[in-house]
Design a protein around this motif. Structure first.
Motif, PDB file in Angstrom:
ATOM      1  N   SER A 236       0.865  -1.019  -0.079  1.00 48.40           N
ATOM      2  CA  SER A 236      -0.084   0.075  -0.075  1.00 48.40           C
ATOM      3  C   SER A 236       1.004   1.319   0.132  1.00 48.40           C
ATOM      4  CB  SER A 236      -1.083  -0.005   1.357  1.00 48.40           C
ATOM      5  OG  SER A 236      -0.297   0.168   2.357  1.00 48.40           O
ATOM      6  N   THR A 237       0.192   2.622  -0.141  1.00 47.38           N
ATOM      7  CA  THR A 237       0.735   3.906  -0.019  1.00 47.38           C
ATOM      8  C   THR A 237      -0.101   4.361   0.953  1.00 47.38           C
ATOM      9  OG1 THR A 237      -0.186   4.893  -1.683  1.00 47.38           O
ATOM     10  CG2 THR A 237       1.906   3.725  -2.495  1.00 47.38           C
ATOM     11  N   PRO A 238       0.444   5.280   1.731  1.00 49.52           N
ATOM     12  CA  PRO A 238      -0.447   6.283   2.721  1.00 49.52           C
ATOM     13  C   PRO A 238      -1.289   7.128   2.138  1.00 49.52           C
ATOM     14  CG  PRO A 238       2.212   6.395   3.290  1.00 49.52           C
ATOM     15  CD  PRO A 238       1.958   5.826   1.673  1.00 49.52           C
ATOM     16  N   THR A 239      -1.376   7.399   0.925  1.00 47.41           N
ATOM     17  CA  THR A 239      -2.349   8.367   0.345  1.00 47.41           C
ATOM     18  C   THR A 239      -3.316   7.689  -0.494  1.00 47.41           C
ATOM     19  OG1 THR A 239      -0.670   8.363  -1.504  1.00 47.41           O
ATOM     20  CG2 THR A 239      -0.731  10.249   0.198  1.00 47.41           C
ATOM     21  N   CYS A 240      -3.236   6.206  -0.504  1.00 50.20           N
ATOM     22  CA  CYS A 240      -4.254   5.577  -1.417  1.00 50.20           C
ATOM     23  C   CYS A 240      -5.524   5.209  -0.544  1.00 50.20           C
ATOM     24  CB  CYS A 240      -3.648   4.191  -1.753  1.00 50.20           C
ATOM     25  SG  CYS A 240      -4.695   2.873  -2.477  1.00 50.20           S
TER      26      CYS A 240
ATOM     27  N   ASP B 151       4.508  -0.394   3.184  1.00 47.70           N
ATOM     28  CA  ASP B 151       4.496   0.866   2.343  1.00 47.70           C
ATOM     29  C   ASP B 151       5.312   0.887   1.644  1.00 47.70           C
ATOM     30  OD1 ASP B 151       4.596   3.543   1.737  1.00 47.70           O
ATOM     31  OD2 ASP B 151       4.776   4.157   3.546  1.00 47.70           O
ATOM     32  N   VAL B 152       4.824   0.781   0.053  1.00 45.85           N
ATOM     33  CA  VAL B 152       5.768   0.550  -1.001  1.00 45.85           C
ATOM     34  C   VAL B 152       6.324   1.968  -1.512  1.00 45.85           C
ATOM     35  CG1 VAL B 152       4.773  -1.471  -1.979  1.00 45.85           C
ATOM     36  CG2 VAL B 152       3.920   0.694  -2.605  1.00 45.85           C
ATOM     37  N   SER B 153       5.754   3.160  -0.727  1.00 45.04           N
ATOM     38  CA  SER B 153       6.343   4.300  -1.148  1.00 45.04           C
ATOM     39  C   SER B 153       7.676   4.718  -0.439  1.00 45.04           C
ATOM     40  CB  SER B 153       5.216   5.430  -0.750  1.00 45.04           C
ATOM     41  OG  SER B 153       5.182   5.703   0.387  1.00 45.04           O
ATOM     42  N   ARG B 154       7.892   3.835   0.625  1.00 49.11           N
ATOM     43  CA  ARG B 154       9.096   3.835   1.511  1.00 49.11           C
ATOM     44  C   ARG B 154      10.112   2.845   1.222  1.00 49.11           C
ATOM     45  NH1 ARG B 154       7.875   6.062   7.329  1.00 49.11           N
ATOM     46  NH2 ARG B 154       6.802   7.949   6.651  1.00 49.11           N
ATOM     47  N   ASP B 155       9.679   1.679   0.437  1.00 49.47           N
ATOM     48  CA  ASP B 155      10.639   0.682   0.336  1.00 49.47           C
ATOM     49  C   ASP B 155      10.622   0.164  -1.088  1.00 49.47           C
ATOM     50  OD1 ASP B 155      11.656  -2.218   0.458  1.00 49.47           O
ATOM     51  OD2 ASP B 155      10.973  -2.441   2.397  1.00 49.47           O
ATOM     52  N   GLN B 156      11.726   0.600  -1.598  1.00 46.36           N
ATOM     53  CA  GLN B 156      11.787   0.312  -3.146  1.00 46.36           C
ATOM     54  C   GLN B 156      11.792  -1.156  -3.341  1.00 46.36           C
ATOM     55  OE1 GLN B 156      11.188   2.599  -5.798  1.00 46.36           O
ATOM     56  NE2 GLN B 156      11.644   0.805  -7.077  1.00 46.36           N
TER      57      GLN B 156
ATOM     58  N   LYS C  68       5.037  -9.739  -8.362  1.00 42.11           N
ATOM     59  CA  LYS C  68       4.181 -10.425  -8.092  1.00 42.11           C
ATOM     60  C   LYS C  68       3.069 -10.273  -9.079  1.00 42.11           C
ATOM     61  CE  LYS C  68       5.177 -11.649  -3.080  1.00 42.11           C
ATOM     62  NZ  LYS C  68       4.471 -11.479  -1.894  1.00 42.11           N
ATOM     63  N   SER C  69       2.524  -8.824  -9.107  1.00 39.19           N
ATOM     64  CA  SER C  69       1.136  -8.553  -9.679  1.00 39.19           C
ATOM     65  C   SER C  69       1.269  -8.030 -11.106  1.00 39.19           C
ATOM     66  CB  SER C  69       0.642  -7.265  -8.725  1.00 39.19           C
ATOM     67  OG  SER C  69       1.441  -5.977  -9.036  1.00 39.19           O
ATOM     68  N   GLY C  70       2.501  -7.748 -11.651  1.00 36.41           N
ATOM     69  CA  GLY C  70       2.628  -7.342 -13.100  1.00 36.41           C
ATOM     70  C   GLY C  70       2.006  -5.980 -13.234  1.00 36.41           C
ATOM     71  N   GLN C  71       1.964  -5.119 -12.218  1.00 38.74           N
ATOM     72  CA  GLN C  71       1.474  -3.903 -12.390  1.00 38.74           C
ATOM     73  C   GLN C  71       2.169  -2.991 -11.170  1.00 38.74           C
ATOM     74  OE1 GLN C  71      -1.665  -2.309 -10.508  1.00 38.74           O
ATOM     75  NE2 GLN C  71      -0.503  -3.984  -9.165  1.00 38.74           N
ATOM     76  N   MET C  72       1.656  -1.561 -11.318  1.00 42.75           N
ATOM     77  CA  MET C  72       2.329  -0.884 -10.165  1.00 42.75           C
ATOM     78  C   MET C  72       1.366   0.035  -9.284  1.00 42.75           C
ATOM     79  SD  MET C  72       5.344   1.326 -12.389  1.00 42.75           S
ATOM     80  CE  MET C  72       5.710   1.835 -11.085  1.00 42.75           C
ATOM     81  N   GLY C  73       0.063  -0.654  -9.377  1.00 42.84           N
ATOM     82  CA  GLY C  73      -0.926   0.070  -8.805  1.00 42.84           C
ATOM     83  C   GLY C  73      -1.248  -0.571  -7.347  1.00 42.84           C
ATOM     84  N   VAL C  74      -1.588   0.177  -6.373  1.00 42.36           N
ATOM     85  CA  VAL C  74      -1.864  -0.349  -5.044  1.00 42.36           C
ATOM     86  C   VAL C  74      -3.457  -0.238  -4.617  1.00 42.36           C
ATOM     87  CG1 VAL C  74       0.539  -0.186  -4.102  1.00 42.36           C
ATOM     88  CG2 VAL C  74      -1.150   1.764  -4.023  1.00 42.36           C
ATOM     89  N   PRO C  75      -3.936  -1.010  -3.874  1.00 38.71           N
ATOM     90  CA  PRO C  75      -3.317  -1.927  -3.008  1.00 38.71           C
ATOM     91  C   PRO C  75      -3.211  -3.179  -3.883  1.00 38.71           C
ATOM     92  CG  PRO C  75      -5.639  -1.984  -2.672  1.00 38.71           C
ATOM     93  CD  PRO C  75      -5.628  -0.573  -3.426  1.00 38.71           C
TER      94      PRO C  75
END
Length: 78
Positions: free
Chosen positions: A9-13, A34-39, A48-55
């Motif tokens: 996730s990201t905090p703003t989603c 939190d993928v915004s903090r952990d590259q 895993k998902s084949g895309q960059m969207g969250v969640p």
């Protein structure tokens, strides 16, 4: 019940917040990443998902993109 639930996730989603609340309301323990903090974990999520969207939810290896209550419930055995 699943043994391992992870949510990328990201905090703003807003859908991330809804997905986490959905799990909390059902007393499902989960690891919040939190993928915004952990590259490195962001890259794992894309792999895993084949895309960059969250969640993105990983429920015992089943990957669910987005806040899809029906799929999440099925994966959790609810």
């Amino acid at each position: 019940m699943p043994s391992k639930v992870m949510i990328y996730s990201t905090p703003t989603c807003p859908y991330c917040t809804r997905a986490k609340q959905f799990l909390k309301d059902r007393n499902i323990e989960f690891e919040d990443i939190d993928v915004s903090r952990d590259q490195a974990m962001a890259e794992e999520m894309v792999s895993k998902s084949g895309q960059m969207g969250v969640p993105v939810l990983d429920i015992d290896g089943e990957i669910i993109v987005g806040f899809d209550k029906e799929r999440i419930s099925r994966a959790l055995g609810l």
